[in-house]
Design a protein around this motif. Structure first.
Motif, short mmCIF file in Angstrom:
data_model
loop_
_atom_site.label_atom_id
_atom_site.label_comp_id
_atom_site.label_asym_id
_atom_site.label_seq_id
_atom_site.Cartn_x
_atom_site.Cartn_y
_atom_site.Cartn_z
N CYS A 102 35.52 -79.17 18.74
CA CYS A 102 36.31 -79.78 17.68
C CYS A 102 37.41 -80.63 18.33
CB CYS A 102 36.92 -78.68 16.80
SG CYS A 102 37.85 -79.29 15.38
N GLU A 103 37.99 -81.56 17.55
CA GLU A 103 39.04 -82.42 18.10
C GLU A 103 40.26 -81.63 18.52
OE1 GLU A 103 39.15 -82.80 13.55
OE2 GLU A 103 37.66 -82.69 15.13
N CYS A 104 40.44 -80.41 17.97
CA CYS A 104 41.56 -79.56 18.38
C CYS A 104 41.27 -78.88 19.72
CB CYS A 104 41.84 -78.51 17.32
SG CYS A 104 42.13 -79.18 15.69
N PRO A 131 34.08 -84.27 19.89
CA PRO A 131 34.18 -83.88 18.47
C PRO A 131 33.35 -84.74 17.54
CG PRO A 131 36.34 -84.33 19.48
CD PRO A 131 35.30 -84.89 20.39
N LEU A 132 32.92 -85.92 17.99
CA LEU A 132 32.35 -86.92 17.10
C LEU A 132 30.84 -86.83 16.94
CD1 LEU A 132 32.53 -89.49 15.38
CD2 LEU A 132 32.57 -90.82 17.49
N CYS A 263 38.13 -80.90 9.99
CA CYS A 263 37.33 -80.51 11.14
C CYS A 263 36.06 -81.36 11.16
CB CYS A 263 36.99 -79.03 11.06
SG CYS A 263 36.11 -78.40 12.49
N SER A 264 35.67 -81.84 12.32
CA SER A 264 34.53 -82.77 12.42
C SER A 264 33.22 -82.12 12.01
CB SER A 264 34.42 -83.32 13.84
OG SER A 264 34.27 -82.28 14.79
N GLU A 265 33.14 -80.80 12.07
CA GLU A 265 31.92 -80.12 11.65
C GLU A 265 31.78 -80.07 10.13
OE1 GLU A 265 33.65 -79.17 14.22
OE2 GLU A 265 32.17 -79.07 15.83
N ALA A 266 32.86 -80.39 9.39
CA ALA A 266 32.83 -80.29 7.94
C ALA A 266 33.19 -81.59 7.23
CB ALA A 266 33.77 -79.17 7.48
N ASP A 267 33.65 -82.60 7.95
CA ASP A 267 34.16 -83.81 7.30
C ASP A 267 33.08 -84.59 6.56
OD1 ASP A 267 32.79 -84.77 9.49
OD2 ASP A 267 34.43 -86.00 10.26
N ALA A 268 31.82 -84.46 6.97
CA ALA A 268 30.74 -85.20 6.32
C ALA A 268 30.58 -84.79 4.86
CB ALA A 268 29.43 -85.00 7.07
#
Length: 332
Positions: A102-104, A131-132, A263-268
């Motif tokens: 994740c980006e964090c 993260p991307l 969070c990049s895993e959930a932003d979609a």
């Protein structure tokens, strides 16, 4: 060592104090010390959800950072990093795209890699692609858009291209690691830390991880709190009315991605809800820009890197993502 223990104790005290304040503010009506507006409960709920999403990745990140600090030497890193700048950038982007982070959680890892001798341009490539476009993020994007492979592939391809461009530009502007001086001085005892048996090394790895966690955690908490305020008090309908047009909508969605700090895993799954409001290019800018840089990530990077470098990096990310999305919109 004593200074580190004092710093950790102070951070732990502040964290406990903050938790007590949140608990008192969110007690149910009859027990609460004062009346709390419903919007505060919403802020609290969103704040906790952001922390719950991000903390596991931060924990993984600090453990990896501690492992790098104790078990990996500068000589080992120099052996595997290509001497050619462009080959090193490409390699870092490829490794980052395969690394589920994740980006964090990626910030403490990159900090340790840079302190061990990884070039700044390679570190940025890893920082942006991790993260991307890692496998988990691409799969979640595919599922969020109803098994639409086009969006997932566009996110992967455009994101990889943007990371390459930004890393190359960083390589032109900077030659040193750009870590703050305090971080640089922390490495003075690295050789002593790497000595000893496996039990000693594991213990020191955990100590480093705890130190990293409290160092990163306070900025994560501040960023998550600010992001939760934005989500409650800034209306997405207002942003939608501002972002009228293919180009202005891109800026609006990039700004929204920055402020929401998802969070990049959930932003979609959030991005897919805007599909009927914004064009595909704007949705894609949301999916690419947010994992590269957001509000909570900015605070974490400011604690690690020099402020001027962070400003330059954010500017380059913004410009490169906008240019790439503009070209994609022309051909879509």
């Amino acid at each position: 060592m004593r200074r580190n223990l004092v710093s950790i104790s102070l951070d732990l005290f502040l964290l406990c104090f903050f938790a007590i304040v949140v608990y008192v503010m969110t007690l149910n009506g009859s027990v609460s010390l004062f009346t709390v507006p419903d919007s505060v409960y919403q802020v609290n709920t969103i704040f906790l959800s952001i922390l719950i999403e991000a903390l596991p990745f931060v924990l993984i990140g600090v453990l990896i950072a501690g492992f790098i600090q104790i078990f990996i030497t500068e000589e080992q890193i120099r052996r595997y990093i290509p001497k050619n700048k462009y080959a090193a950038i490409f390699m870092s982007c490829v490794v980052g795209s395969l690394f589920p982070a994740c980006e964090c959680g990626i910030v403490p890892i990159v900090r340790r890699l840079l302190s061990k001798g990884v070039p700044i341009y390679a570190g940025v490539g890893f920082l942006l692609t991790g993260p991307l476009i890692n496998p988990i993020v691409i799969f979640s994007t595919y599922m969020a858009f109803g098994s639409d492979l086009q969006i997932a592939l566009l996110r992967m391809g455009a994101g990889f291209l943007a990371a390459l461009m930004i890393s190359i530009l960083i390589g032109f502007f900077y030659q040193t690691h750009q870590l703050k001086e305090s971080r640089e001085s922390n490495g003075c005892c690295d050789h002593d830390l790497e000595k000893g048996g496996i039990e000693n090394k594991v213990g020191k790895t955990l100590l480093h991880s705890v130190d990293e966690f409290f160092d990163m955690g306070k900025y994560l908490i501040i960023g998550a709190l600010l992001a939760s305020f934005v989500q409650v008090y800034v209306s997405t309908d207002v942003l939608a009315s501002i972002g009228d047009g293919p180009f202005l909508s891109v800026f609006v969605m990039m700004g929204l991605a920055y402020l929401l700090s998802l969070c990049s895993e959930a932003d979609a799954f959030i991005a897919s809800s805007f599909s009927g409001v914004f064009p595909t290019g704007a949705i894609l800018s949301f999916l690419i820009y947010g994992p590269m840089i957001d509000l909570k990530n900015t605070l974490m990077m400011i604690s690690v890197f020099k402020k001027r470098f962070v400003v330059v990096l954010i500017s380059l990310i913004t410009i490169c993502v906008f240019i790439i999305i503009t070209f994609i919109q022309i051909f879509l």
